[in-house]
Write a protein that holds these residues in place. Structure first.
Motif, mmCIF file in Angstrom:
data_model
loop_
_atom_site.group_PDB
_atom_site.id
_atom_site.type_symbol
_atom_site.label_atom_id
_atom_site.label_comp_id
_atom_site.label_asym_id
_atom_site.label_seq_id
_atom_site.Cartn_x
_atom_site.Cartn_y
_atom_site.Cartn_z
ATOM 1 N N ALA A 203 0.835 -1.203 0.000
ATOM 2 C CA ALA A 203 0.000 0.000 0.000
ATOM 3 C C ALA A 203 0.872 1.258 0.000
ATOM 4 C CB ALA A 203 -0.926 -0.010 1.215
ATOM 5 N N ILE A 204 1.957 1.235 0.784
ATOM 6 C CA ILE A 204 2.873 2.376 0.799
ATOM 7 C C ILE A 204 3.509 2.567 -0.576
ATOM 8 C CG2 ILE A 204 5.013 3.266 1.795
ATOM 9 C CD1 ILE A 204 4.301 1.877 4.387
ATOM 10 N N ILE A 205 3.933 1.449 -1.199
ATOM 11 C CA ILE A 205 4.545 1.539 -2.534
ATOM 12 C C ILE A 205 3.538 2.052 -3.550
ATOM 13 C CG2 ILE A 205 5.531 0.159 -4.395
ATOM 14 C CD1 ILE A 205 6.719 -1.676 -2.238
ATOM 15 N N LEU A 206 2.300 1.542 -3.478
ATOM 16 C CA LEU A 206 1.265 1.941 -4.436
ATOM 17 C C LEU A 206 1.022 3.442 -4.385
ATOM 18 C CD1 LEU A 206 -1.060 1.360 -6.417
ATOM 19 C CD2 LEU A 206 -2.506 0.917 -4.420
ATOM 20 N N PHE A 207 0.789 3.961 -3.195
ATOM 21 C CA PHE A 207 0.499 5.382 -3.092
ATOM 22 C C PHE A 207 1.743 6.234 -3.323
ATOM 23 C CE2 PHE A 207 -3.099 3.579 -0.770
ATOM 24 C CZ PHE A 207 -4.146 4.286 -1.334
ATOM 25 N N GLY A 208 2.915 5.708 -2.974
ATOM 26 C CA GLY A 208 4.136 6.458 -3.253
ATOM 27 C C GLY A 208 4.392 6.603 -4.745
ATOM 28 N N VAL A 209 4.312 5.501 -5.469
ATOM 29 C CA VAL A 209 4.511 5.543 -6.924
ATOM 30 C C VAL A 209 3.410 6.359 -7.592
ATOM 31 C CG1 VAL A 209 4.623 4.152 -9.008
ATOM 32 C CG2 VAL A 209 5.792 3.381 -6.948
ATOM 33 N N GLY A 210 2.163 6.189 -7.096
ATOM 34 C CA GLY A 210 1.064 6.987 -7.655
ATOM 35 C C GLY A 210 1.289 8.470 -7.463
ATOM 36 N N TRP A 211 1.791 8.854 -6.279
ATOM 37 C CA TRP A 211 2.085 10.267 -6.040
ATOM 38 C C TRP A 211 3.173 10.773 -6.978
ATOM 39 C CZ3 TRP A 211 6.633 12.603 -4.495
ATOM 40 C CH2 TRP A 211 6.532 13.974 -4.190
ATOM 41 N N ILE A 212 4.197 9.966 -7.218
ATOM 42 C CA ILE A 212 5.274 10.375 -8.129
ATOM 43 C C ILE A 212 4.729 10.586 -9.542
ATOM 44 C CG2 ILE A 212 7.403 9.601 -9.231
ATOM 45 C CD1 ILE A 212 8.128 8.185 -6.625
ATOM 46 N N ILE A 213 3.894 9.655 -10.001
ATOM 47 C CA ILE A 213 3.350 9.778 -11.357
ATOM 48 C C ILE A 213 2.478 11.021 -11.480
ATOM 49 C CG2 ILE A 213 1.804 8.686 -13.026
ATOM 50 C CD1 ILE A 213 2.790 5.993 -12.039
ATOM 51 N N LEU A 214 1.584 11.232 -10.498
ATOM 52 C CA LEU A 214 0.723 12.412 -10.550
ATOM 53 C C LEU A 214 1.535 13.696 -10.452
ATOM 54 C CD1 LEU A 214 -2.276 11.255 -8.330
ATOM 55 C CD2 LEU A 214 -2.176 11.396 -10.816
ATOM 56 N N SER A 215 2.610 13.666 -9.671
ATOM 57 C CA SER A 215 3.462 14.849 -9.565
ATOM 58 C C SER A 215 4.128 15.162 -10.897
ATOM 59 C CB SER A 215 4.506 14.629 -8.470
ATOM 60 O OG SER A 215 5.399 15.724 -8.387
ATOM 61 N N ILE A 216 4.587 14.124 -11.577
ATOM 62 C CA ILE A 216 5.221 14.334 -12.884
ATOM 63 C C ILE A 216 4.218 14.891 -13.885
ATOM 64 C CG2 ILE A 216 6.279 13.142 -14.847
ATOM 65 C CD1 ILE A 216 7.577 11.244 -12.829
ATOM 66 N N VAL A 217 3.009 14.286 -13.900
ATOM 67 C CA VAL A 217 1.984 14.756 -14.836
ATOM 68 C C VAL A 217 1.606 16.202 -14.541
ATOM 69 C CG1 VAL A 217 -0.393 14.424 -15.567
ATOM 70 C CG2 VAL A 217 1.086 12.449 -15.243
ATOM 71 N N ARG A 218 1.523 16.548 -13.253
ATOM 72 C CA ARG A 218 1.111 17.910 -12.881
ATOM 73 C C ARG A 218 2.198 18.940 -13.187
ATOM 74 N NH1 ARG A 218 0.475 17.146 -7.818
ATOM 75 N NH2 ARG A 218 2.409 18.137 -7.103
ATOM 76 N N ASN A 219 3.443 18.595 -12.964
ATOM 77 C CA ASN A 219 4.523 19.568 -13.088
ATOM 78 C C ASN A 219 5.101 19.658 -14.495
ATOM 79 O OD1 ASN A 219 4.858 20.564 -10.267
ATOM 80 N ND2 ASN A 219 5.258 18.413 -9.865
ATOM 81 N N PHE A 220 4.904 18.612 -15.297
ATOM 82 C CA PHE A 220 5.515 18.617 -16.628
ATOM 83 C C PHE A 220 4.469 18.542 -17.730
ATOM 84 C CE2 PHE A 220 8.807 17.044 -13.774
ATOM 85 C CZ PHE A 220 9.883 17.841 -14.143
ATOM 86 N N VAL A 221 3.257 19.018 -17.456
ATOM 87 C CA VAL A 221 2.244 19.086 -18.495
ATOM 88 C C VAL A 221 2.680 20.091 -19.562
ATOM 89 C CG1 VAL A 221 0.921 20.906 -17.373
ATOM 90 C CG2 VAL A 221 -0.230 19.282 -18.872
ATOM 91 N N SER A 222 2.231 19.877 -20.794
ATOM 92 C CA SER A 222 2.727 20.689 -21.905
ATOM 93 C C SER A 222 2.420 22.171 -21.735
ATOM 94 C CB SER A 222 2.114 20.190 -23.224
ATOM 95 O OG SER A 222 0.694 20.260 -23.166
ATOM 96 N N SER A 223 1.318 22.506 -21.028
ATOM 97 C CA SER A 223 0.990 23.919 -20.850
ATOM 98 C C SER A 223 1.989 24.631 -19.935
ATOM 99 C CB SER A 223 -0.422 24.052 -20.278
ATOM 100 O OG SER A 223 -0.513 23.384 -19.019
ATOM 101 N N LYS A 224 2.592 23.866 -18.989
ATOM 102 C CA LYS A 224 3.586 24.448 -18.091
ATOM 103 C C LYS A 224 4.993 24.346 -18.657
ATOM 104 C CE LYS A 224 1.094 23.607 -13.758
ATOM 105 N NZ LYS A 224 1.167 22.980 -12.414
ATOM 106 N N SER A 225 5.241 23.324 -19.478
ATOM 107 C CA SER A 225 6.578 23.130 -20.060
ATOM 108 C C SER A 225 6.448 23.062 -21.570
ATOM 109 C CB SER A 225 7.217 21.857 -19.506
ATOM 110 O OG SER A 225 7.288 21.913 -18.094
ATOM 111 N N PRO A 226 6.246 24.191 -22.223
ATOM 112 C CA PRO A 226 6.028 24.166 -23.687
ATOM 113 C C PRO A 226 7.242 23.702 -24.470
ATOM 114 C CG PRO A 226 6.279 26.419 -22.888
ATOM 115 C CD PRO A 226 6.198 25.551 -21.688
ATOM 116 N N ILE A 227 8.442 23.857 -23.908
ATOM 117 C CA ILE A 227 9.657 23.436 -24.596
ATOM 118 C C ILE A 227 10.272 22.284 -23.812
ATOM 119 C CG2 ILE A 227 11.954 24.092 -25.381
ATOM 120 C CD1 ILE A 227 10.963 26.925 -25.705
ATOM 121 N N SER A 228 10.358 21.119 -24.425
ATOM 122 C CA SER A 228 10.931 19.949 -23.762
ATOM 123 C C SER A 228 12.438 19.932 -23.942
ATOM 124 C CB SER A 228 10.328 18.662 -24.340
ATOM 125 O OG SER A 228 8.931 18.672 -24.162
ATOM 126 N N ASN A 229 13.136 19.516 -22.911
ATOM 127 C CA ASN A 229 14.580 19.361 -22.999
ATOM 128 C C ASN A 229 14.857 17.952 -23.493
ATOM 129 O OD1 ASN A 229 17.369 19.009 -22.535
ATOM 130 N ND2 ASN A 229 17.322 20.571 -20.919
#
Length: 408
Positions: A203-229
């Motif tokens: 359960a800890i792994i599930l929610f930890g990995v889920g939080w990482i994925i959601l964090s990546i999606v939230r912080n690196f969405v194309s509207s916030k990062s229009p230019i990819s490195n």
């Protein structure tokens, strides 16, 4: 189902590059979410049914299993709808698909990284726009976004509390059950304890990995990062961590698992021996330690009670005409065989499951630590009436067991 998702994602990723035809992005997103919902609605009930002791692939099942099977069937229908939508997407792509902006197999080299990063957005995937080989990145490790919040631990605690405390235990499968049947033997108690310990960390792994994925999606969405490195492709340290850590976790799980497995395989100084033989489609039992009035071993056949003959309060597809009677707190050795095809003797509340092979004998031991009636079923596909081979073990006091022997 991982292979199914891989097939769909493979089509979405490779076909535009091979054929040069784009697909409808909106419909593909709808297809993903419908399939995601359908698959989870289908297989989560199967997990709960397995914990309750339901065998696989049976044509009929006890009434307690009908609720989750209904939900699972509904999920299968949703998955079929998602497949139909995918075929429609493929049809539109092949018949009416627009050509991609550039031919993906002949990508020229550009002069500046900035122009390359901007033009990347015109391609279906980033990989086709990279230089070969790409320049080495200058990052020692991936940039940190934020630290873990306390709500992850809180949710893990709530899930663990639900699965360990808010359970109404029983000795037979019940409608909408989401947990094991109540344990009635030391090995089942050990199985439940091992399951609970592993589920806590999962359960800890599930929610930890889920939080990482959601964090990546939230912080690196194309509207916030229009230019990819395009050079942010690898991080040696983090890749080592997420490769070695799961291996260490599996090793830590393997040690108690193998220990319990070998302990369950031990037959500890049995006081009673019971021979169980599987037939198509009933069980035969023999008590070789005791003789009947005609100086033969006590033996009998155990058949499913038809629905028309059930008494009030008995369980459909689980009740038998002759139960196995055993004394409580007595080490009992089961010897299991088969007369025709492969069967499997399984009683979830006792934590026992042993395959029965024609021409071969398997054995296991059990110590029933309380009075009760425990239900099981054949857990190996053995023919058209595979679901009509229930097992009922009734634990009684030693005095009642001796009285039962005198009646045979």
């Amino acid at each position: 189902m991982g292979a199914v998702f891989a097939l769909f994602s493979g089509w979405y990723f490779w076909i535009p590059k091979i054929l040069g035809l784009d697909y409808n992005i909106l419909l593909s997103k709808v297809h993903f979410w419908i399939l995601f919902i359908g698959v989870n609605v289908t297989f989560f009930p199967q997990h709960f049914l397995g914990l309750q002791g339901m065998p696989r692939r049976i044509s009929d099942y006890p009434d307690a299993f009908s609720g989750w099977n209904l939900i699972s069937s509904f999920g299968s229908i949703i998955s079929v709808i998602a497949t139909i939508l995918f075929l429609h997407i493929v049809y539109l792509q092949l018949v009416e698909g627009n050509a991609v902006s550039r031919y993906p197999w002949a990508i020229p080299q550009f002069f500046t990284d900035t122009y390359q990063a901007l033009i990347n957005r015109a391609y279906p995937g980033l990989e086709w726009c990279l230089q070969s080989p790409p320049k080495p990145h200058a990052f020692v490790s991936l940039p940190l976004q934020s630290s873990a919040d306390s709500w992850v631990i809180t949710i893990s605690f709530i899930v663990n509390y639900i699965f360990n405390s808010c359970i109404d235990f029983c000795d037979a499968p019940r409608a909408w059950g989401v947990y094991f049947q109540d344990s009635a033997s030391p090995q089942m108690e050990a199985i439940v304890e091992l399951h609970d310990n592993i589920m806590y960390y999962l359960a800890i792994i599930l929610f930890g990995v889920g939080w990482i994925i959601l964090s990546i999606v939230r912080n690196f969405v194309s509207s916030k990062s229009p230019i990819s490195n395009k050079y942010l492709n690898h991080g040696t340290l983090i890749e080592l961590i997420w490769t070695i850590t799961p291996a260490l976790i599996l090793i830590l799980i393997a040690f108690p698992s193998f220990k319990l497995l070998y302990l369950m395989d031990e037959v500890t100084d049995p006081s009673i021996t019971l021979y169980a033989e599987g037939h198509q489609w009933y069980w035969s039992y023999q008590y070789p330690d005791f003789l009947s009035s005609d100086d033969s071993f006590i033996e009998f056949d155990s058949y499913l009670v038809p629905e028309s003959d059930l008494e009030k309060g008995t369980l459909r597809m689980l009740e038998v005409d002759n139960r196995v009677i055993l004394p409580e707190l007595t080490h009992t050795r089961f010897i299991v065989g088969a007369a025709d095809v492969i069967h499997s003797f399984a009683v979830p509340a006792l934590g026992i499951k042993c395959d029965a092979f024609p021409g071969r004998l398997n054995q296991f031991s059990v110590l029933i630590n309380r009075l009760g009636t425990y239900y099981g079923q054949c857990s190996e596909i053995c023919g058209i009436l595979h679901s009509s081979m229930p097992i009922v073990v009734q634990s009684v006091s030693l005095e009642k067991f001796l009285h039962w022997l005198l009646e045979q």
